[in-house]
Write an enzyme that holds these catalytic residues in place. Structure first.
Site: not given
Ligand code: PAF
Length: 284
Positions: A35, A190, A157, A30-31
């Site tokens: 991204h 997204s 993250q 769902n870019l």
């Molecule tokens: O940030 C994301 O889209 C997700 O957490 C990742 C890093 C692709 C892992 O599923």
């Protein structure tokens, strides 16, 4: 651009390109423009860029949006082709989790991240960062990139991934991409697709609160508790359900003191049904 759904195909292709520096951008699809920016960044650091598209069930809680998360492979591939990605790896769940029985992932081996994963988003999304760390480690093994790009929008993250690479000795350079924003300041995500038109306008308020705290820090204020409480109150009055607004040290995400001069303001809040996150780095 090549599209592979199996690890076998991916490995066969990569085996014939081992002389190239491989860049990797993991996504859940769902870019959006954010991204695409990460892919462009990866291209600047690599000869060949692999993008994974995988909605990872292991990082979603039982009451979260795994089922409804938008799967838009065709339009994602068009965007990736336009931005010059070389390979898209879009595996089914069974390819990523070989012992998945169709019901639960309890049979799967999971990476336990360090305590930095336990607060902020980790406190309200139990097991989320274990799911992220596990899938990213698996993808790193599969793609074996020299460099991987992650967005700063998911700041916690990014810190968990840096710890993963350091502590599990992956020989991979991690590059952080800046957050792409709408003209209103709203961080691209997204999940913005879940917002109504009115909510999307209102959603800029989250970043506005971060900017107010930033200005306060730059003007010399160090009354962190008051700053975060005021932001929480303002957001609540505007109709948000606030998960947290916190002022932390960059990199470690630990609590700052009066001598700290590099902060990151991190926030998560729900607008209607949509949980949004954002952050803002500040250096005095
Ligand atoms: O940030 C994301 O889209 C997700 O957490 C990742 C890093 C692709 C892992 O599923």
């Amino acid at each position: 651009m090549q599209l592979f759904h199996t690890l076998r195909e991916l490995r066969a292709f990569l085996a014939t390109h081992r002389d190239q520096r491989v860049g990797f951008v993991p996504t859940m699809g769902n870019l959006h423009a954010g991204h695409c920016q990460l892919v462009t960044l990866a291209k600047n650091h690599a000869d060949l860029v692999v993008v994974s598209i995988f909605v990872n069930p292991l990082q979603f809680g039982a009451n979260e949006d795994f089922g409804s998360y938008p799967r838009t492979l065709q339009s994602d591939c068009e965007k990736l082709q336009a931005v010059g990605a070389d390979v898209v790896f879009a595996p089914p769940v069974e390819e990523m989790y070989p012992d998945f029985d169709g019901q639960s992932l309890h049979q799967e081996m999971v990476i336990q991240p360090p305590p930095l994963a336990d607060d902020l988003c980790g406190a309200s999304r139990l097991g989320h960062f274990a799911g992220v760390a596990t899938v990213v480690a698996k993808l790193f093994h599969m793609v074996q990139p020299q460099v991987a790009v992650f967005g700063k929008k998911d700041y916690q993250q990014l810190m968990v991934i840096r710890a993963l690479v350091r502590q599990l000795n992956f020989d991979i350079e991690i590059i952080a991409g800046e957050t792409a924003r709408e003209s209103s300041g709203l961080a691209m995500s997204s999940r913005n697709g879940y917002l109504t038109v009115a909510e999307k306008t209102q959603a800029a308020q989250l970043n506005q609160q971060l900017q107010s705290i930033k200005q306060a820090l730059l003007s010399g204020r160090r009354d962190y508790a008051t700053l975060r409480e005021q932001a929480c109150l303002m957001l609540s009055q505007q109709g948000w359900q606030v998960d947290y607004v916190e002022i932390r040290r960059q990199q470690s995400l630990t609590l700052p003191d009066a001598q700290t001069s590099d902060w990151v303001i991190v926030a998560a809040a729900r607008l209607g049904k949509t949980r949004l996150i954002d952050n803002c780095e500040v250096s005095a």
